[in-house]
Design a protein around this motif. Structure first.
Motif, PDB file in Angstrom:
ATOM      1  N   GLU A 137      -0.842  10.075  -8.161  1.00  0.00           N
ATOM      2  CA  GLU A 137      -1.268   8.617  -7.553  1.00  0.00           C
ATOM      3  C   GLU A 137      -0.110   7.728  -7.815  1.00  0.00           C
ATOM      4  O   GLU A 137       0.591   7.588  -8.490  1.00  0.00           O
ATOM      5  N   THR A 173       0.816  -1.148  -0.051  1.00  0.00           N
ATOM      6  CA  THR A 173       0.135   0.001  -0.016  1.00  0.00           C
ATOM      7  C   THR A 173       0.844   1.194  -0.022  1.00  0.00           C
ATOM      8  O   THR A 173       1.971   1.209   0.834  1.00  0.00           O
ATOM      9  N   LYS A 225      -0.142   1.310  -9.766  1.00  0.00           N
ATOM     10  CA  LYS A 225      -1.046  -0.136  -9.304  1.00  0.00           C
ATOM     11  C   LYS A 225       0.029  -1.211  -9.580  1.00  0.00           C
ATOM     12  O   LYS A 225       0.167  -2.049  -9.000  1.00  0.00           O
ATOM     13  N   ASP A 226       0.783  -1.248 -10.893  1.00  0.00           N
ATOM     14  CA  ASP A 226       1.471  -2.322 -11.268  1.00  0.00           C
ATOM     15  C   ASP A 226       2.885  -2.033 -11.118  1.00  0.00           C
ATOM     16  O   ASP A 226       3.459  -0.834 -11.763  1.00  0.00           O
TER      17      ASP A 226
END
Lengths: 152, 723
Positions: B176, B23, B179-180
C-alpha cells in the motif's frame, strides 16, 4: 534510376531528378538525422558532406550528384574531428532540442578541417546554421574544446 | 500561464484530487499501457526493472528546455536512486485519463514544468522509496527504521545485508502507498540542484534521435497541406487535375479551407500540392494590412474604456500636477515561433480507434483535439509523444496540426498518414506573439521623483481569441498584465509608485495570437523598463539609482538588479565605445535582471557584445541547464528585438521563410554571463523569464550609446546613426 553513394553504400533510387537530396536521404534511404528546416538553404539543418564539402541538401537536386561522389550524412561521420566535436557537445551539454545539431556538427566539422584552431571571430564568421534554442555560445565553446583536444 | 486548449475543459472533471494532493495509483495488470514499460510499477512515477534500471515517468514534455532531466532529478533525489541507472518514459494522455489523471497536468508551457509539479513528483519518488524499503524490511523481517538506502541499494547495517531496488521492486509494487510522505530539505539534495548532464543527449549528436517528423510506420503515406492563407478567407475553387496525375499521389483531400495532397513521399506530396490551383474568396479581411492594424491599436492608446490591471492613488491627477510630464509611445510587432521542426503529426484512423504520434506541448489538449477530429470518444483515441524540435509555446497554443492529420487520415482508414507543414505553411499559420502598442506617461516632481505613472497598453489579448473562457466575466484578460500585477507569486510589479494606473484597451485584429516564449511579459518589460530609463534620464538621475529608489519594498526584484549591476561594473567606466543598459522584471515566479553592453558604429551598426543576467528562481534544480536556458532565451528574445517582425498585407502574413523572417545567428550572439541566485522558499520557472529583460536592457544601452530611443521594434527599422 538514380544512384547515390551515401555513407559508403551505393543506393538505387526511384525518384524524380529534381527531388532534393535531403528528401532522398530521409524518405528513400531512411536516414533521418539530416533534418528539414526551411527548404531554401537558409538554416543548415540539412547539411551533408559531398566529397568532403559541406552542402545544404535541401536545395541540391539528386540529379546534380553523381554516383562517384561520396555523400556523407551525420550517421556516417566517423572522422576524428567529428568524434572530438561530439564528445565536446556531450561534455558541455550543447544540444537543447537538438534538432539543428546534426547540421551544426556537419558545419563544425567542415570548419575544423579548414581552420584547425579557429578564433572566436572565425567561428562566428563560419558557423551560419540556425539554432532556434540559441545554443550558439556552447557550440562555439564546443568547437574550441574539440580543436584543443585534436591538437593534444 | 495556463495555456489550455479550449476543448480541454472536459478534462477538468476530477482534477481537484490531482492538483490538491498526491494519489498513488497502481497499475492494473493487463491494462492499456501501450507506451509504458511492461515491468510492474512501484507507483505511477517509478518503475524499477530487475536489473535495477530506474524508469521515471515524465508527465511534462522535453522540447529542449531541460524539464525532462530536471523532473527526473527531483524524483531520483527523493527515491535515492542511482542516477547512472535512470531513464525516463512518457505516459500517454489516454493512460492519464484512464487513471483519473494520476500524472496531473501534461501541459508544458508557462515555464511550469518543474515549478508546478515539483511537489507531487518528489512525493512520488519519496513514496516509492518508502515502499521499496518496506519491501526489504518485510523480506528480512526487520523494522524498516533499521534500514538505510543510498544509490538504489538498501542496507541493514546490523546484519550487513544489502538489497538493490531491482530485487524488491516487485514486492514493493504490491504494498500500500504510504499516507504521510515527507520531503527532503533542498539543502541536503545530492542529485537535484546539481549541474548534471542532460538525459538523452547522445542521439542529438549522432542523428539517431527520432523527432516527430522522423516517425515512420509500415505502409505510411505522407501529406502536405495548404490552408487558406487569408484570415477569414474561403476557397473559391480548386483544380487538382494536374496534381492527381503526378507521381506517387494517392489522394487529394479538401476540408474546411485547406487542400492536402497525400502521396507515397512527402516531397511528392508537396510537389503535387504546388500544382493544385486554388482560388480564394478573401472575405472581409482581404485588404487587411499592418498599417490598418497599427491604426486600430493607436486609437486604443487614448480610448476612454480600458481594463485595469494595477492601480493605486490617482495617476491622472498626479501626472497633471507634476512639475515635469514625460510621454512616450512604443510598439511591438507580431512574432512567429518558427520552431526548427515544422508542425507535423502522424495519424491512423479507423472507425473504432484513432492514434496520433506527434510533437506537442500539451498531449491532453492534443487528445481532446483528436477525439473531436476523429469523431470518437476520448478513450478510443491516444497521443504518443515524440521528441520536439522546439516548442516555445506554439505546440501548446494550438493542436491544429493534429486535427488536420486526423481529418486527412480519416479519408484513408487504417493507413498511417504523416502530415508535415512546409516552412512556408508554418510561417503563414502561426500563433503569433500578439501585437501591442503602449503609451507611457509619467510625472516627475521638482526633485526628479516619480509621482505618477500611467501605462496604457493597447492591443491583442491572446485569450480573447484562442481561449475565451480564460477571460474574466467582464472580459478582462489577466494575462495581459503579466509582470505588472500588484502582487502575487507569479508576476509582481517591482516598483512602488505613489500614483499608478496600468490598463489595457483590448483590440483584437483577426490574426491568431499565441503563447510565445515569455508571452506578454516580453512587451510589458520592454515598455516599462524602457520608460523607467527615459524617466531616469529626464530626472537627471542614474538609471540604477532611479530604480533603486522605487524598489525599496521589492527586495527580490532589487537583489537580481543589484547583482547584474555589480557584476557588469555599472558605475565604472565601460571599455571605449561600449555602453550599458539595465532592465529587471518578474514573471513565471522568477525574478530576473540584465545588464547589456552594446556598441554602435558611426554607420549605425549595432553590436550586442555582452549580457550579464541574473535569476532568482527560488530553487535551482540544475544550474547548468538554467545557464543554457538563459543564453537561449536571449538568442530568442534578441532575434525578435533586433530583426524579426511578422507583418500583414492583403489579409495574409507577408513573411514566408527564414530569408524574410531572419533568425538570430552565431554572428549576432552576445557573450552571456549568468548569475543563478536561488534564494529558496519558492519555485520559479527558468525556460522563459530571462527573455523578458533581453530587449529592454539592449534598448537602454542603445540609448546610452546613441542618444536615440528606439520605441518601435524591431530595432532594424530605426536608423541608429548618431543624430
Amino acid at each position: 534510376m538514380i544512384k547515390l553513394n551515401i555513407n559508403g553504400k551505393v543506393h538505387s533510387l526511384n525518384v524524380e531528378p529534381d527531388t532534393p537530396l535531403l528528401w532522398a536521404i530521409r524518405e528513400q534511404i531512411g536516414l533521418t538525422g539530416t533534418k528539414y528546416g526551411c527548404g531554401v538553404a537558409q538554416c543548415g539543418a540539412c547539411s551533408v558532406e559531398i566529397d568532403g564539402q559541406v552542402v545544404r541538401s535541401c536545395s541540391m537536386p539528386v540529379s546534380a550528384v553523381t554516383e562517384k561522389q561520396k555523400i556523407v550524412t551525420i550517421e556516417g561521420m566517423t572522422s576524428k574531428i567529428t568524434a572530438a566535436l561530439q564528445k565536446a557537445w556531450l561534455d558541455l551539454d550543447v544540444p537543447q532540442c537538438g534538432y539543428c545539431q546534426s547540421g551544426q556538427l556537419m558545419a563544425a566539422t567542415a570548419l575544423l578541417k579548414t581552420i584547425p584552431n579557429p578564433t572566436d571571430a572565425e567561428i562566428k564568421r563560419e558557423m551560419s546554421n540556425i539554432c532556434r534554442c540559441g545554443t550558439y555560445n556552447r557550440i562555439s565553446a564546443g568547437i574550441k574544446q574539440a580543436a584543443s583536444a585534436l591538437r593534444a | 500561464m495556463n495555456a489550455i486548449d479550449f476543448s480541454r475543459r472536459q478534462f477538468l472533471v476530477g482534477t481537484g484530487t490531482v492538483a490538491g494532493g498526491f494519489t498513488l495509483a497502481f497499475n492494473i495488470m493487463g491494462n492499456e499501457a501501450l507506451a509504458l514499460s511492461a515491468t510492474p510499477e512501484v507507483n505511477a512515477w517509478v518503475v524499477i526493472k530487475p536489473d535495477d534500471t530506474v524508469i521515471i515517468r515524465i508527465a511534462r514534455v522535453e522540447m529542449g528546455q531541460g524539464t525532462l532531466t530536471g523532473l527526473a532529478q527531483l524524483v531520483s533525489e527523493e527515491l535515492e536512486a542511482d542516477w547512472s541507472k535512470v531513464t525516463t518514459e512518457y505516459p500517454t494522455p489516454g493512460e492519464n485519463l484512464a487513471r483519473k489523471r494520476v500524472w496531473g497536468n501534461f501541459q508544458t508551457a508557462g515555464s511550469q514544468g518543474i515549478r508546478q509539479s515539483a511537489d507531487y513528483v518528489r512525493k512520488g519518488g519519496a513514496a516509492a522509496r518508502m515502499m521499496l524499503m518496506q519491501a526489504a524490511a518485510n523480506q528480512w523481517k526487520v523494522p524498516v527504521e533499521e534500514l538505510t538506502v543510498s544509490k538504489g541499494v538498501i542496507t541493514h547495517e546490523k546484519t550487513k545485508r544489502k538489497l538493490s531496488y531491482g530485487k524488491v521492486a516487485a514486492a514493493a509494487a504490491k504494498l500500500e502507498a504510504p499516507k504521510d510522505v515527507a520531503l527532503k530539505d533542498p539543502k541536503s539534495w545530492t542529485i537535484a540542484g546539481k549541474p548534471l548532464h542532460r538525459l538523452n543527449q547522445v542521439g542529438k549528436t549522432n542523428g539517431k534521435q527520432i523527432y516527430s517528423i522522423d516517425h515512420t510506420m509500415p505502409g505510411m503515406l505522407n501529406a502536405a497541406i495548404r490552408d487558406c492563407p487569408i484570415f477569414g478567407g474561403k476557397i473559391k475553387s480548386v483544380d487538382s487535375s494536374k496534381a492527381e496525375k503526378m507521381p506517387g499521389v494517392k489522394k487529394i483531400v479538401r476540408f474546411d479551407q485547406a487542400v492536402a495532397v497525400v502521396a507515397d513521399t512527402w516531397w511528392r506530396a508537396k510537389t503535387a500540392l504546388e500544382a493544385v490551383k486554388i482560388e480564394y474568396d478573401g472575405g472581409e479581411h482581404a485588404n487587411l494590412d499592418s498599417k490598418a492594424i497599427a491604426a486600430t491599436l493607436r486609437a486604443g492608446l487614448d480610448a476612454p474604456e480600458a481594463f485595469v490591471g494595477n492601480s493605486n492613488g490617482d495617476a491622472h491627477s498626479a501626472i497633471v500636477g507634476a512639475v515635469k510630464k514625460v510621454e512616450a509611445v512604443y510598439s511591438v510587432p507580431y512574432q512567429n515561433h518558427a520552431t526548427m521542426e515544422p508542425m507535423n503529426a502522424t495519424a491512423v484512423w479507423t472507425p473504432e480507434k484513432c492514434e496520433v504520434w506527434t510533437a506537442t506541448q500539451n498531449a491532453e489538449a492534443a487528445l481532446a483535439t483528436a477525439s473531436k477530429a476523429a469523431g470518437l470518444p476520448l478513450d478510443k483515441c491516444d497521443i504518443y509523444r515524440m521528441d520536439l524540435g522546439g516548442g516555445f509555446g506554439r505546440r501548446a497554443t494550438s493542436q491544429d496540426f493534429v486535427a488536420q492529420a486526423i481529418t486527412i487520415a480519416k479519408e484513408l482508414p487504417g493507413t498511417p498518414v504523416k502530415l508535415i507543414w512546409s516552412r512556408e505553411e508554418d510561417m503563414a499559420h502561426g500563433c503569433y506573439h500578439p501585437i501591442t502598442q503602449c503609451k507611457m506617461t509619467g510625472g516627475l516632481d521638482a526633485d526628479g521623483n516619480l509621482v505618477g505613472l500611467h501605462m496604457r497598453i493597447s492591443g491583442q489579448s491572446i485569450q480573447a481569441t484562442i481561449r475565451p473562457e480564460g477571460l474574466e466575466p467582464n472580459g478582462r484578460d489577466p494575462f495581459t498584465f503579466q509582470g505588472l500585477n500588484a502582487g502575487g507569486a507569479e508576476g509582481a510589479f517591482g516598483y512602488t509608485i505613489p500614483n499608478l494606473l496600468i490598463d489595457h484597451a483590448m483590440r483584437n485584429p483577426p490574426v491568431r495570437p499565441g503563447f510565445w516564449r515569455g508571452v506578454n511579459n516580453n512587451q510589458n518589460a520592454i515598455y516599462l523598463e524602457s520608460f523607467i530609463d527615459e524617466l531616469a534620464h529626464e530626472a537627471g538621475k542614474d538609471p540604477l539609482e532611479f530604480r533603486r529608489a522605487l524598489m525599496k519594498n521589492h527586495p527580490k526584484h532589487l537583489a537580481v538588479l543589484n547583482a547584474v549591476a555589480e557584476k557588469a561594473g555599472w558605475g565604472t567606466p565601460a571599455p571605449a565605445g561600449v555602453y550599458r543598459g539595465l532592465a529587471q522584471h518578474m514573471g513565471y515566479g522568477s525574478y530576473v535582471a540584465a545588464c547589456a553592453e552594446v556598441s554602435v558604429s558611426d554607420k549605425g551598426e549595432l553590436k550586442v557584445l555582452r549580457i550579464v543576467a541574473a535569476t532568482d528562481c527560488g530553487h535551482a534544480v540544475n544550474p547548468h541547464q538554467i545557464d543554457g536556458q538563459i543564453a537561449g532565451s536571449f538568442a530568442y528574445g534578441l532575434g525578435a528585438a533586433l530583426m524579426q517582425e511578422i507583418t500583414v498585407k492583403d489579409g495574409r502574413i507577408e513573411q514566408e521563410n527564414f530569408d524574410t523572417y531572419p533568425i538570430l545567428r552565431m554572428e549576432d550572439m552576445p557573450k552571456v554571463e549568468t548569475i543563478i541566485m536561488p534564494s529558496g522558499g519558492f519555485w520559479g520557472g527558468v525556460g522563459e523569464p530571462t527573455i523578458f529583460v533581453a530587449a529592454p536592457a539592449v534598448l537602454n544601452a542603445i540609448y546610452a550609446a546613441t542618444g536615440k530611443r528606439v520605441r518601435n521594434l524591431p530595432i532594424k527599422n530605426t536608423d541608429l546613426r548618431k543624430a
